[in-house]
Design a protein around this motif. Structure first.
Motif: not given
Length: 483
Positions: A216, A143-144, A147, A132, A150-151
């Motif tokens: 998720e 935000k996407k 996400a 992050d 990080k994934e």
């Protein structure tokens, strides 16, 4: 008439001319109707019980993992009578001191279950506390985008480790660069500790990924990913039960290599390194084709052509003796034609007789070729992306983008990310250019920042001529940095 207006981050408008008339409720409603992008609100949907449970687990992965592991550890420490069972979670089972090797059996499920929990917690820790900050430092502001960064970063971390360990095990084995070596000497009832630990953790990883895709936010390729993980878990479980860990390790290494390159390309894209991303994406396409449609099919061919000759058909007893398939009566009496009974032998009778019937290879081939069909479907999507890039039409990553909109971070989140990429601006504008969306309780007029679903743009409650919306393209596979 003009007035000086200060545009500030908290959404307030300061006016030096207090003669601006207060808008009526009817006027505000008219503005809301005629400027729908500025007043758009999300429809609140009622969450089901299962949805609430998934959200709870997803939001507390670290805490749940730590508490479960801590509870198990304390039980093992302070309740000696329970150690007979709790020790199976912490140690490899079926150790043979004479050979210094490990057998296989149902007690291995305990270690797999523990590593599902450990990997869940590790994934959340790495994503929240390492990836992050890295994503924010790289300039990811949605935000996407955060996400996805990080994934993909976690995939790089995990698959780099698993692929490296798998290649190390193969390099020091009899089946390195030798397809027939996967079958020679079967059944391998005992293996060394590192090999066994690697195989069980890989099994736990795919079980954990099945958990992740269900708790998720769903993606466009949810069905394909879930199906892929189900097939992989089934193949690992069946190969482990039938003592075929060698071929399983070869397939896992073939699959893991590509899962390092694609996430790397995506991280380069999110960070704005377009040239490096283009190179990584090109390498990914080549590596995908070679590993998953050439090497993988070579393994399938070996199962069909080499296994029947390298493995003598018959029933193998625990003492090492063999009853050949040609002894029909004795072969059938030992269960030589009981396909599933033999495939699951490590779980049902690890020291019992296990039989090899050449027709059994079709069961494994069926699963592997079904997996290949799914890989071909994905490869067709990849080729479409490549064609769009070559033809100059732009390339949307249709395989795994989110279904939802790409919302921008709030002001507080932007400040945590190192500050917003905009600053307060003060301009002289005409009163008629102001579009005030609502009035606060203290008499100061506020505006509302809203995100446009179709373009992911940032909009304020003030319409100032000359300041257009910006379109975020984080979902593109073409490696363009969002501007």
């Amino acid at each position: 008439m003009s007035t000086k207006v200060a545009y500030v981050p908290n959404g307030q408008v300061r006016s030096s001319d207090h003669a601006i008339e207060t808008q009526t409720i009817e006027t505000r409603e008219f503005v809301a109707r005629t400027n729908s992008p500025l007043r758009r609100t999300k429809k609140v949907e009622k969450e089901s019980l299962s949805g609430s449970l998934c959200a709870l687990i997803c939001n507390h992965q670290i805490g749940i993992a730590i508490n479960l592991v801590l509870l198990l550890f304390l039980t093992h420490t302070f309740f000696p009578r329970a150690r007979r069972r709790t020790s199976k979670f912490f140690h490899l089972s079926y150790y043979n001191p004479d050979t210094e090797m490990y057998g296989c059996g149902t007690d291995d499920i305990y270690l797999v279950a523990l590593w599902v929990v450990i990997l869940t917690g590790m994934r959340a820790v790495v994503m929240d506390y390492f990836l992050d900050p890295l994503a924010r430092a790289a300039g990811v502001k949605t935000k996407k985008g955060l996400a996805r960064f990080k994934e993909q970063g976690w995939l790089i971390v995990y698959y780099t480790g698993s692929w490296t360990l798998g290649m190390y095990i193969m390099y020091h084995s009899e089946f390195w660069m030798n397809l027939t070596g996967m079958w020679e000497g079967w059944p391998h009832r005992e293996i060394d500790g590192l090999f066994k630990w690697y195989y069980l953790v890989q099994w736990a990883s795919y079980l954990q990924q099945n958990l992740s895709v269900n708790i998720e936010e769903k993606r466009k390729d949810y069905a394909q990913m879930f199906t892929h993980h189900i097939f992989t878990c089934a193949l690992i479980a069946l190969s482990y039960g039938y003592y075929h860990m060698r071929v399983g390790t070869v397939i896992l290494c073939i699959m893991d290599f590509v899962d390092i390159i694609l996430p790397t390309a995506k991280l380069l894209k999110y960070s704005g390194y377009s040239t490096a991303c283009d190179a990584a994406f090109g390498l990914f396409v080549v590596a995908w084709f070679i590993t998953r449609h050439v090497f993988f099919m070579m393994v399938c061919w070996s199962i069909y052509a080499h296994a029947p000759t390298a493995m003598a058909p018959g029933c193998y007893l625990a003492d090492g003796s063999v009853v050949p398939m040609s002894s029909t009566a004795q072969f059938e009496a030992l269960g030589g034609n009981d396909i599933w009974g033999n495939i699951l032998k490590a779980y049902t009778d690890r020291n019992g007789t296990i039989c090899w019937n050449p027709t059994m290879r079709y069961n494994f081939l069926g699963l592997l070729l079904s997996l290949q069909a799914l890989l071909l479907l994905w490869f067709a999507m990849i080729i479409k992306v490549v064609w769009r890039v070559v033809s100059g039409k732009g390339a949307d990553d249709v395989r795994s983008d989110d279904e939802g909109e790409d919302e921008e971070l709030s002001v507080e989140e932007e400040l945590k990310a190192g500050g917003p990429d905009w600053a307060p601006v003060e301009q002289d504008v005409g009163v008629e250019a102001l579009n005030l969306s609502r009035k606060g309780n203290n008499g100061v007029r506020n505006y509302r920042r809203a995100s446009n679903r179709s373009s992911g743009s940032r909009a304020s409650g003030i319409s100032i001529p000359g300041h257009g919306d910006r379109k975020e393209l984080l979902g593109r596979i073409g490696c363009d940095k969002p501007t």
